[in-house]
Write a protein that holds these residues in place. Structure first.
Motif, PDB file in Angstrom:
ATOM      1  N   GLY A 174       0.837  -1.200   0.000  1.00 67.11           N
ATOM      2  CA  GLY A 174       0.000   0.000   0.000  1.00 67.11           C
ATOM      3  C   GLY A 174       0.867   1.243   0.000  1.00 67.11           C
ATOM      4  N   SER A 175       0.296   2.355   0.469  1.00 71.83           N
ATOM      5  CA  SER A 175       1.030   3.631   0.453  1.00 71.83           C
ATOM      6  C   SER A 175       2.345   3.511   1.207  1.00 71.83           C
ATOM      7  N   VAL A 176       2.315   2.867   2.377  1.00 70.08           N
ATOM      8  CA  VAL A 176       3.515   2.808   3.211  1.00 70.08           C
ATOM      9  C   VAL A 176       4.530   1.802   2.647  1.00 70.08           C
ATOM     10  N   ASP A 186       1.754  -8.799  -1.275  1.00 71.88           N
ATOM     11  CA  ASP A 186       0.452  -8.231  -0.909  1.00 71.88           C
ATOM     12  C   ASP A 186      -0.627  -9.186  -1.397  1.00 71.88           C
ATOM     13  N   THR A 238       3.834  -3.976   6.844  1.00 67.08           N
ATOM     14  CA  THR A 238       3.026  -2.747   6.720  1.00 67.08           C
ATOM     15  C   THR A 238       1.583  -3.097   6.372  1.00 67.08           C
ATOM     16  N   GLY A 276      -2.262  -4.043   6.427  1.00 67.63           N
ATOM     17  CA  GLY A 276      -3.342  -3.832   7.376  1.00 67.63           C
ATOM     18  C   GLY A 276      -4.104  -2.555   7.149  1.00 67.63           C
ATOM     19  N   ALA A 277      -5.107  -2.371   8.014  1.00 65.82           N
ATOM     20  CA  ALA A 277      -5.964  -1.191   7.904  1.00 65.82           C
ATOM     21  C   ALA A 277      -5.189   0.041   8.340  1.00 65.82           C
ATOM     22  N   LYS A 278      -5.563   1.174   7.745  1.00 64.62           N
ATOM     23  CA  LYS A 278      -4.946   2.444   8.159  1.00 64.62           C
ATOM     24  C   LYS A 278      -6.018   3.352   8.757  1.00 64.62           C
ATOM     25  N   VAL A 316       5.582  -2.064  11.186  1.00 66.03           N
ATOM     26  CA  VAL A 316       5.208  -0.675  10.913  1.00 66.03           C
ATOM     27  C   VAL A 316       3.687  -0.512  11.067  1.00 66.03           C
ATOM     28  N   ASN A 354       0.025  -0.206  12.297  1.00 70.66           N
ATOM     29  CA  ASN A 354      -0.480   0.381  13.549  1.00 70.66           C
ATOM     30  C   ASN A 354      -1.595  -0.438  14.194  1.00 70.66           C
ATOM     31  N   SER A 382       8.814   0.275  14.242  1.00 67.91           N
ATOM     32  CA  SER A 382       9.379   1.587  13.859  1.00 67.91           C
ATOM     33  C   SER A 382       9.113   2.627  14.957  1.00 67.91           C
ATOM     34  N   HIS A 442       3.677   5.068  20.051  1.00 71.34           N
ATOM     35  CA  HIS A 442       3.551   5.805  18.784  1.00 71.34           C
ATOM     36  C   HIS A 442       2.059   6.115  18.686  1.00 71.34           C
ATOM     37  N   THR A 466      -0.299   8.752   5.313  1.00 75.87           N
ATOM     38  CA  THR A 466       1.048   9.296   5.462  1.00 75.87           C
ATOM     39  C   THR A 466       1.996   8.280   4.845  1.00 75.87           C
ATOM     40  N   ILE A 484       7.387   8.211   6.745  1.00 72.31           N
ATOM     41  CA  ILE A 484       7.526   6.852   7.305  1.00 72.31           C
ATOM     42  C   ILE A 484       8.369   5.990   6.349  1.00 72.31           C
TER      43      ILE A 484
HETATM   44  P1  NAD Z   1      -2.860   0.811   2.613  1.00 73.11           P
HETATM   45  O1  NAD Z   1      -4.309   0.519   2.784  1.00 73.11           O
HETATM   46  O2  NAD Z   1      -2.440   1.763   1.540  1.00 73.11           O
HETATM   47  O3  NAD Z   1      -2.045  -0.543   2.405  1.00 73.11           O
HETATM   48  C1  NAD Z   1      -2.216  -1.680   3.164  1.00 73.11           C
HETATM   49  C2  NAD Z   1      -1.944  -2.856   2.271  1.00 73.11           C
HETATM   50  O4  NAD Z   1      -1.960  -4.065   3.069  1.00 73.11           O
HETATM   51  C3  NAD Z   1      -2.986  -3.063   1.161  1.00 73.11           C
HETATM   52  O5  NAD Z   1      -2.361  -3.018  -0.122  1.00 73.11           O
HETATM   53  C4  NAD Z   1      -3.586  -4.441   1.453  1.00 73.11           C
HETATM   54  O6  NAD Z   1      -3.927  -5.176   0.288  1.00 73.11           O
HETATM   55  C5  NAD Z   1      -2.447  -5.100   2.231  1.00 73.11           C
HETATM   56  N1  NAD Z   1      -2.881  -6.238   3.046  1.00 73.11           N
HETATM   57  C6  NAD Z   1      -3.957  -6.346   3.850  1.00 73.11           C
HETATM   58  N2  NAD Z   1      -4.000  -7.564   4.418  1.00 73.11           N
HETATM   59  C7  NAD Z   1      -2.916  -8.245   3.979  1.00 73.11           C
HETATM   60  C8  NAD Z   1      -2.405  -9.544   4.220  1.00 73.11           C
HETATM   61  N3  NAD Z   1      -3.027 -10.399   5.039  1.00 73.11           N
HETATM   62  N4  NAD Z   1      -1.257  -9.916   3.601  1.00 73.11           N
HETATM   63  C9  NAD Z   1      -0.628  -9.041   2.764  1.00 73.11           C
HETATM   64  N5  NAD Z   1      -1.062  -7.800   2.494  1.00 73.11           N
HETATM   65  C10 NAD Z   1      -2.194  -7.410   3.082  1.00 73.11           C
HETATM   66  O7  NAD Z   1      -2.341   1.337   4.039  1.00 73.11           O
HETATM   67  P2  NAD Z   1      -0.999   2.162   4.317  1.00 73.11           P
HETATM   68  O8  NAD Z   1      -1.276   3.612   4.223  1.00 73.11           O
HETATM   69  O9  NAD Z   1       0.094   1.562   3.499  1.00 73.11           O
HETATM   70  O10 NAD Z   1      -0.769   1.841   5.873  1.00 73.11           O
HETATM   71  C11 NAD Z   1      -0.384   0.547   6.272  1.00 73.11           C
HETATM   72  C12 NAD Z   1      -0.242   0.485   7.781  1.00 73.11           C
HETATM   73  O11 NAD Z   1       0.879   1.282   8.182  1.00 73.11           O
HETATM   74  C13 NAD Z   1      -1.448   1.038   8.558  1.00 73.11           C
HETATM   75  O12 NAD Z   1      -1.704   0.236   9.695  1.00 73.11           O
HETATM   76  C14 NAD Z   1      -0.966   2.411   8.978  1.00 73.11           C
HETATM   77  O13 NAD Z   1      -1.667   2.898  10.123  1.00 73.11           O
HETATM   78  C15 NAD Z   1       0.484   2.108   9.276  1.00 73.11           C
HETATM   79  N6  NAD Z   1       1.375   3.261   9.373  1.00 73.11           N
HETATM   80  C16 NAD Z   1       2.301   3.213  10.363  1.00 73.11           C
HETATM   81  C17 NAD Z   1       3.177   4.274  10.537  1.00 73.11           C
HETATM   82  C18 NAD Z   1       4.179   4.213  11.655  1.00 73.11           C
HETATM   83  O14 NAD Z   1       4.872   5.210  11.959  1.00 73.11           O
HETATM   84  N7  NAD Z   1       4.324   3.069  12.318  1.00 73.11           N
HETATM   85  C19 NAD Z   1       3.100   5.395   9.691  1.00 73.11           C
HETATM   86  C20 NAD Z   1       2.162   5.395   8.675  1.00 73.11           C
HETATM   87  C21 NAD Z   1       1.277   4.318   8.522  1.00 73.11           C
END
Ligand code: NAD
Length: 312
Positions: free
Chosen positions: A10-12, A33, A76, A78-80, A117, A119, A142, A174, A229, A233
């Motif tokens: 995903g984005s991260v 993914d 990374t 999971g739900a955001k 990473v 959350n 992280s 965090h 975000t 990250i």
């Molecule tokens: P996103 O929705 O863009 O991407 C998540 C991806 O995970 C999706 O592509 C989805 O298909 C995939 N996914 C879901 N279940 C899966 C599984 N069982 N196996 C493999 N892939 C799977 O979300 P995002 O913006 O990339 O954020 C991802 C996570 O990172 C969120 O929990 C967000 O809160 C967290 N995050 C953490 C920090 C930090 O500082 N720790 C900073 C930013 C975001």
């Protein structure tokens, strides 16, 4: 030959891969993914740029087999957060994703270091440590590396100095109960509370309150504006990965399982640790005043409560 497997494109996840390519971190990067269309598209887009980075092509798949033999697994998936949601609101959903993925990842890469990473990162790190049973130096999150870089950026802006000359940490969760360590912050080697250089301003109490509110509110402000975000990250995670792969250990406020640090045990939270090729070392005894220690303990209680609610 180092292989980094990024779980979730995903984005991260995709931005971590991009940051690693640009900084030359890792010999081989793979993305896994469950969403095949998404992972294939991200891999294409990344690989169309490698002429300009000199790195190996990134590989991607919806088959977890692509992670076989990875030295480092970065999770990374999971739900955001959606606007108005806290990171803790994601705990239940992301714990379930973690539970289903971990046995597959452990089988594919039994010797890997796990860097979390997803959350709420402190809760997910704890669950991962417990479910995998791996040594604590090989499972960490992280944590507040991102929050600390936001903190340093905002202090540097107010004081009109370069970010790299500001040394200051956010510790604890965090998330909402995190703690700014003002008492040990320095600019150059000058304690921040003594900083009064003509032309470079001085922080007032009001400045401090504003800076910390901006650190805490940063994620939701960015999510309201663009939905996620990802850049900071991505860079913060690339920095952690570089520390894991280089010969120069770095001090970073990552989230790890504490046992007795400042009388806090059986919870994952961030305090500065040495990150090296073996993973992480014991947390460092960074100086803290009484309020900061009380804040850290309160943060530990908040995270522990969330962990217990998930049945751990
Ligand atoms: P996103 O929705 O863009 O991407 C998540 C991806 O995970 C999706 O592509 C989805 O298909 C995939 N996914 C879901 N279940 C899966 C599984 N069982 N196996 C493999 N892939 C799977 O979300 P995002 O913006 O990339 O954020 C991802 C996570 O990172 C969120 O929990 C967000 O809160 C967290 N995050 C953490 C920090 C930090 O500082 N720790 C900073 C930013 C975001």
């Amino acid at each position: 030959m180092s292989k980094i497997a990024i779980i979730g494109a995903g984005s991260v996840g995709a931005t971590i891969a991009y940051a690693c390519l640009v900084r030359g971190v890792g010999d081989r990067i793979v993305l896994y993914d469950v969403n095949k269309t998404k992972v294939d598209a991200e891999v294409l887009d990344l690989n169309h740029g490698i002429q300009f980075t000199g790195s190996h092509p990134v590989e991607g798949s919806d088959d977890v087999g692509i992670c076989i033999g990875a030295n480092i697994i970065v999770i990374t998936a999971g739900a955001k957060q959606k606007p108005g949601q806290s990171r803790m609101d994601l705990a239940g959903a992301n714990a379930e994703i973690c539970k289903s993925m971990l046995p597959l990842l452990l089988k594919a890469a039994p010797d890997a270091i796990f860097l979390l990473v997803t959350n709420p990162v402190d809760v997910i790190t704890y669950i991962t440590q417990k479910l995998t049973g791996l040594p604590t130096n090989r499972v960490f999150g992280s944590g507040t590396v991102l929050d600390s870089s936001r903190f340093r950026f905002l202090i540097a802006q107010r004081l009109k100095v370069a970010v790299r000359n500001v040394h200051a940490y956010i510790v604890g969760e965090h998330g909402d109960s995190e703690i700014p360590l003002w008492s040990s912050a320095t600019v150059g080697t000058v304690p921040l509370h003594e900083w009064a250089v003509p032309g470079h301003g001085k922080l007032s109490v009001r400045d401090r309150v504003e800076i910390f509110q901006n650190v805490k509110g940063a994620a939701l402000q960015i999510i309201q504006g663009k939905g996620a975000t990802n850049y900071a990250i991505g860079l913060a995670t690339a920095e952690i990965l570089e520390a894991l792969l280089s010969e120069s250990p770095r001090i970073l406020p990552v989230s790890s399982l504490l046992s007795g640090h400042r009388d806090i045990s059986d919870v994952c939270l961030s305090v500065p640790c040495i990150v090296n090729r073996a993973g992480i070392e014991q947390p460092l005894a960074i100086p803290m005043n009484e309020n900061e220690i009380a804040g850290l303990r309160n943060s530990a209680d908040t995270i522990r409560e969330a962990i217990r609610q998930l049945g751990f």
